[in-house]
Design an enzyme around this catalytic site. Sequence first.
Site, PDB file in Angstrom:
ATOM      1  N   HIS A  55       0.793  -1.236   0.000  1.00  0.00           N
ATOM      2  CA  HIS A  55       0.000   0.000   0.000  1.00  0.00           C
ATOM      3  C   HIS A  55       0.816   1.271   0.000  1.00  0.00           C
ATOM      4  O   HIS A  55       0.240   2.359  -0.018  1.00  0.00           O
ATOM      5  CB  HIS A  55      -0.934   0.027   1.211  1.00  0.00           C
ATOM      6  CG  HIS A  55      -2.145  -0.829   1.042  1.00  0.00           C
ATOM      7  ND1 HIS A  55      -3.283  -0.382   0.433  1.00  0.00           N
ATOM      8  CD2 HIS A  55      -2.370  -2.115   1.360  1.00  0.00           C
ATOM      9  CE1 HIS A  55      -4.177  -1.352   0.393  1.00  0.00           C
ATOM     10  NE2 HIS A  55      -3.639  -2.420   0.955  1.00  0.00           N
ATOM     11  N   LYS A  92      -8.679  14.181   4.143  1.00  0.00           N
ATOM     12  CA  LYS A  92      -7.851  12.966   4.134  1.00  0.00           C
ATOM     13  C   LYS A  92      -6.943  13.078   5.350  1.00  0.00           C
ATOM     14  O   LYS A  92      -6.903  14.131   6.002  1.00  0.00           O
ATOM     15  CB  LYS A  92      -7.028  12.875   2.853  1.00  0.00           C
ATOM     16  CG  LYS A  92      -6.290  14.183   2.487  1.00  0.00           C
ATOM     17  CD  LYS A  92      -5.539  14.088   1.168  1.00  0.00           C
ATOM     18  CE  LYS A  92      -6.394  14.121  -0.061  1.00  0.00           C
ATOM     19  NZ  LYS A  92      -6.302  12.915  -0.856  1.00  0.00           N
ATOM     20  N   ARG A  93      -6.218  12.011   5.701  1.00  0.00           N
ATOM     21  CA  ARG A  93      -5.271  12.140   6.802  1.00  0.00           C
ATOM     22  C   ARG A  93      -4.326  13.307   6.547  1.00  0.00           C
ATOM     23  O   ARG A  93      -3.977  13.596   5.395  1.00  0.00           O
ATOM     24  CB  ARG A  93      -4.469  10.837   6.959  1.00  0.00           C
ATOM     25  CG  ARG A  93      -5.272   9.691   7.557  1.00  0.00           C
ATOM     26  CD  ARG A  93      -5.822  10.038   8.937  1.00  0.00           C
ATOM     27  NE  ARG A  93      -4.763  10.126   9.898  1.00  0.00           N
ATOM     28  CZ  ARG A  93      -4.463   9.184  10.790  1.00  0.00           C
ATOM     29  NH1 ARG A  93      -5.194   8.075  10.854  1.00  0.00           N
ATOM     30  NH2 ARG A  93      -3.477   9.332  11.633  1.00  0.00           N
ATOM     31  N   LYS A 122       0.770  14.501   1.458  1.00  0.00           N
ATOM     32  CA  LYS A 122      -0.517  14.856   0.868  1.00  0.00           C
ATOM     33  C   LYS A 122      -0.627  16.366   0.621  1.00  0.00           C
ATOM     34  O   LYS A 122      -1.529  16.831  -0.062  1.00  0.00           O
ATOM     35  CB  LYS A 122      -1.653  14.372   1.762  1.00  0.00           C
ATOM     36  CG  LYS A 122      -1.776  12.834   1.804  1.00  0.00           C
ATOM     37  CD  LYS A 122      -2.846  12.400   2.792  1.00  0.00           C
ATOM     38  CE  LYS A 122      -3.001  10.891   2.917  1.00  0.00           C
ATOM     39  NZ  LYS A 122      -3.779  10.280   1.827  1.00  0.00           N
ATOM     40  N   THR A 155      -8.266   6.946  -2.621  1.00  0.00           N
ATOM     41  CA  THR A 155      -9.623   6.489  -2.907  1.00  0.00           C
ATOM     42  C   THR A 155     -10.612   7.627  -2.673  1.00  0.00           C
ATOM     43  O   THR A 155     -11.709   7.614  -3.231  1.00  0.00           O
ATOM     44  CB  THR A 155     -10.024   5.293  -2.021  1.00  0.00           C
ATOM     45  OG1 THR A 155      -9.728   5.618  -0.651  1.00  0.00           O
ATOM     46  CG2 THR A 155      -9.276   4.035  -2.427  1.00  0.00           C
ATOM     47  N   LYS A 188     -14.282   8.799  -4.711  1.00  0.00           N
ATOM     48  CA  LYS A 188     -15.586   9.153  -4.123  1.00  0.00           C
ATOM     49  C   LYS A 188     -16.052  10.507  -4.638  1.00  0.00           C
ATOM     50  O   LYS A 188     -17.227  10.699  -4.969  1.00  0.00           O
ATOM     51  CB  LYS A 188     -15.496   9.197  -2.599  1.00  0.00           C
ATOM     52  CG  LYS A 188     -15.084   7.890  -1.948  1.00  0.00           C
ATOM     53  CD  LYS A 188     -14.688   8.115  -0.480  1.00  0.00           C
ATOM     54  CE  LYS A 188     -13.848   6.957   0.030  1.00  0.00           C
ATOM     55  NZ  LYS A 188     -13.176   7.287   1.313  1.00  0.00           N
TER      56      LYS A 188
HETATM   57  C1  LIG Z   1     -11.912   7.481   1.585  1.00  0.00           C
HETATM   58  C2  LIG Z   1     -11.451   7.826   2.941  1.00  0.00           C
HETATM   59  C3  LIG Z   1     -10.078   8.007   3.188  1.00  0.00           C
HETATM   60  C4  LIG Z   1      -9.026   7.913   2.112  1.00  0.00           C
HETATM   61  O1  LIG Z   1      -8.887   9.192   1.517  1.00  0.00           O
HETATM   62  P1  LIG Z   1      -7.606   9.560   0.625  1.00  0.00           P
HETATM   63  O2  LIG Z   1      -7.950  10.908   0.089  1.00  0.00           O
HETATM   64  O3  LIG Z   1      -7.544   8.533  -0.463  1.00  0.00           O
HETATM   65  O4  LIG Z   1      -6.423   9.562   1.505  1.00  0.00           O
HETATM   66  C5  LIG Z   1      -9.689   8.320   4.482  1.00  0.00           C
HETATM   67  N1  LIG Z   1     -10.595   8.452   5.472  1.00  0.00           N
HETATM   68  C6  LIG Z   1     -11.912   8.311   5.257  1.00  0.00           C
HETATM   69  C7  LIG Z   1     -12.857   8.492   6.397  1.00  0.00           C
HETATM   70  C8  LIG Z   1     -12.390   7.986   3.996  1.00  0.00           C
HETATM   71  O5  LIG Z   1     -13.709   7.832   3.809  1.00  0.00           O
END
Ligand SMILES: *Cc1c(COP(=O)(O)O)cnc(C)c1O
Length: 841
Positions: free
Chosen positions: A377, A568-569, A574, A676, A680
């Site tokens: 990952h 995101k985190r 990032k 991911t 979304k």
């Molecule tokens: C989808 C999702 C992530 C992943 O987000 P990235 O932008 O791909 O890092 C992290 N936390 C939550 C709660 C999510 O729904």
Amino acid sequence: MSPFLDLTKSQPNERLFDLPPLAMDSAGLAEDFKRYYAYTLGRDRDSRSAYYTYLALAIVLRDRMAERWKRTRQAQDQANSKRTYYLSLEFLMGRALGNAMLNLGLRDAVERGLLDLGLLLEEVADNESDAGLGNGGLGRLAACFLDSCATLQLPVKGYGLRYEYGMFRQLIENGYQVEEPDHWMREGNPWELERQEYTQRIQFGGRTEFYRDGDGRTRARWVDTQDVLAVPYDTPIPGYLNDTINTLRLWRAAATDEFDLREFNAGSYPESVAQKNNAEHITMVLYPNDASECGKELRLRQQYFLASASIKDVIREWTGLNGSDFSTFADKNCFQLNDTHPAISVAELMRQLLDEHGLEWDSAWSITTRTMAYTNHTLLPEALERWPVRLFENLLPRLLEIIYEINARFLSEVAARWPGDLGRQQRMSLIEEGGEPQVRMAFLAIVGSFSVNGVAELHSRLLRGGLFRDFYELWPAKFNNKTNGVTPRRWLAQCNPALRDLLNDEIGDGWIHRLDGLARLVPYAEDPTFRKRWQAIKQGNKQRLADLVQEECGVDFPIEALFDVQVKRIHEYKRQLLNVLHVIHLYLRIKQGDTEDWTPRCVLIGGKAAPGYTMAKSIIKLINNVANVVNADPATEGRLRLAFIPGYRVSLMEVIAPGTDLSEQISTAGKEASGTGNMKFMMNGAITIGTLDGANIEIREQVGDENFFLFGLTAEEVEGLRSHYDPGAIIASDPQLRDVMHLLESGHFNQFEPGIFDAIIHSIRSPQDPWMTAADFPGYVRAQEQAARAYRDQERWLRMSILNCAHSGRFSSDRTIAEYNRDVWRMEPVAPAPIGAFGGA
Ligand SMILES: *Cc1c(COP(=O)(O)O)cnc(C)c1O
């Protein structure tokens, strides 16, 4: 083991399970709801806790799943199908209720049934807390995969840990992140079912003893261990409208009822009982580190606990049906390792086959390497798990012996292939030598697996050419790519009801389980009346998001503005920092009066920082301080807003994604394995501003360059620039970045908090900055200007928005799972008998 083992005189017969099908209409659902609310939960009209309305509804739905669950198991047993086990230290499930209603096809009936009792479904459902048993993308991926496996009717079981405390709750105080424990099951968890009867015993510590068995063979046993019980809890995973219910099995650690006899006899009975606590600590809390290892002994205990309990559980079922014959085990079972966290499974399966089931090394190794598959990952070096040999020696001595043996045999293979290449042997060894020798878990996973995959095209290519290059040269056929996806049930049908209804009206509802069907939307982008309807839905979703932002941050987001979102985190790679620098740049433009043809913009940032990650926490503080200055300045009124939303989690994302116009995916190229969140947003009609990183590349390929705001260095350019990166020169030659840095360095955002942003400023100016924030700033600002211009032309923007949704079909986790199954798991789908086909009245 039969649950009726203790019943010696009773003879339970089939009539015990002979039940009429449960009602699926609104009146029948409401009847059950009333019974659970008043009787099972004992509530009356004085009850003031709305939580019990949620509990009663959860039980109504759980019953319907239980009914189908048993049939799924029966069908899978009857088919004697191959099975896959998804081993993951994280499952970021979020809420279960809405998903259960959607997948059972009960949403409308439940809504009407509750309305009849004077209850609003939305309010009832809002009482559920998120199951936050994961950090971010990796854990959420596991949750999306389970949904897709059940929808595709694949016999896949998730195995994980039942953490008492999930991901911490994030509060913001004076702009700083404050962590609070997340005791998510305090009020109970109606979705799980304890399965005491499948409890396993897990060993730790002790030593190895060799002995001769009846056939005179030398064998090993692991003795004098301190044992912990693993108690399983099952959660039903419903497929979409197909009567399949798969299982997520989570283990809880429990003490054995044995006492340390020496202490006991010394009169320390209470101390001895209190010791039990230590065992239970194993599943107490999720480690809150995303994309970095923590190196703590308790973490290794968690990893081994999951691996050992899950493998024992699988072998228990196997020997129940096949006795001691393991000859077809590898044809019938597959373990998918979600990152290196469960990689110890390779050695643990060997141990159980050798020591507990008497197999010879070669057959055990053949079974193991045809059964294990590994997903990588991340390429970040700080995430590569290594465990000190010394720690293994104390905690898992028998596993270390097995790892040494695997390594010795593996290194002779390397030596045979590249004679005399000692450098290569050293590079590839499972043991990293040095002051403190370490076990390299990623290498253990590769050597023990028949399949190794990355999670986006670029990521898989970088793995083959970089981190795992030696292994790729040795075993090219092991390597493959599986680009991530997200489930369109939760991330479109459930979270965006208005858009779901529009899609169903226009192109039918087939897209919900065949997302490629969204391509039928393409011609609609040219239809002005359709665009108007699309716009109205987006405005409604933006209002819902604006209400959330008002509630959580106290900041006003007018919905006419461009909603620009990065959630995101919080991590340096990032580059939330790049986003803030852009906001400061916009603020400066406003202050300088450069506001002709201005596009009003509301910037939303959210995400948790690992509690020990100082830099990430400073970035949160910076975002909040910039927000305070910007939002308080009358000059920004109607032009610019910035808010940091606390407590980013799955249920928040379900409101955020539908209300977003512009999706920020701005990581340093080569660092984000897939992402991911980007998918979304795309599904919900947001347009991406992003770098050529992870799955962004594939998103842009699908939607076309003209519907994506691209900027930044490529992964190759990033690596090429490293040796002579000169951010000082970039800042000096770019007036916009110079002004931004000047304002930041002047202390404008930390007037009475001197020095608090020095580390951030230093990182931007450092030639060693791994994230190269300054290098991408000018291109980022230009791409943002293009986005702002595009947004002013609403017809153009709407067309882009529709096309992003229309081309998001590839990013369904159904596609990802179909590929895993085609290339790695190779199972046949199993359909349970539909309800009413047998049994019942
Ligand atoms: C989808 C999702 C992530 C992943 O987000 P990235 O932008 O791909 O890092 C992290 N936390 C939550 C709660 C999510 O729904």
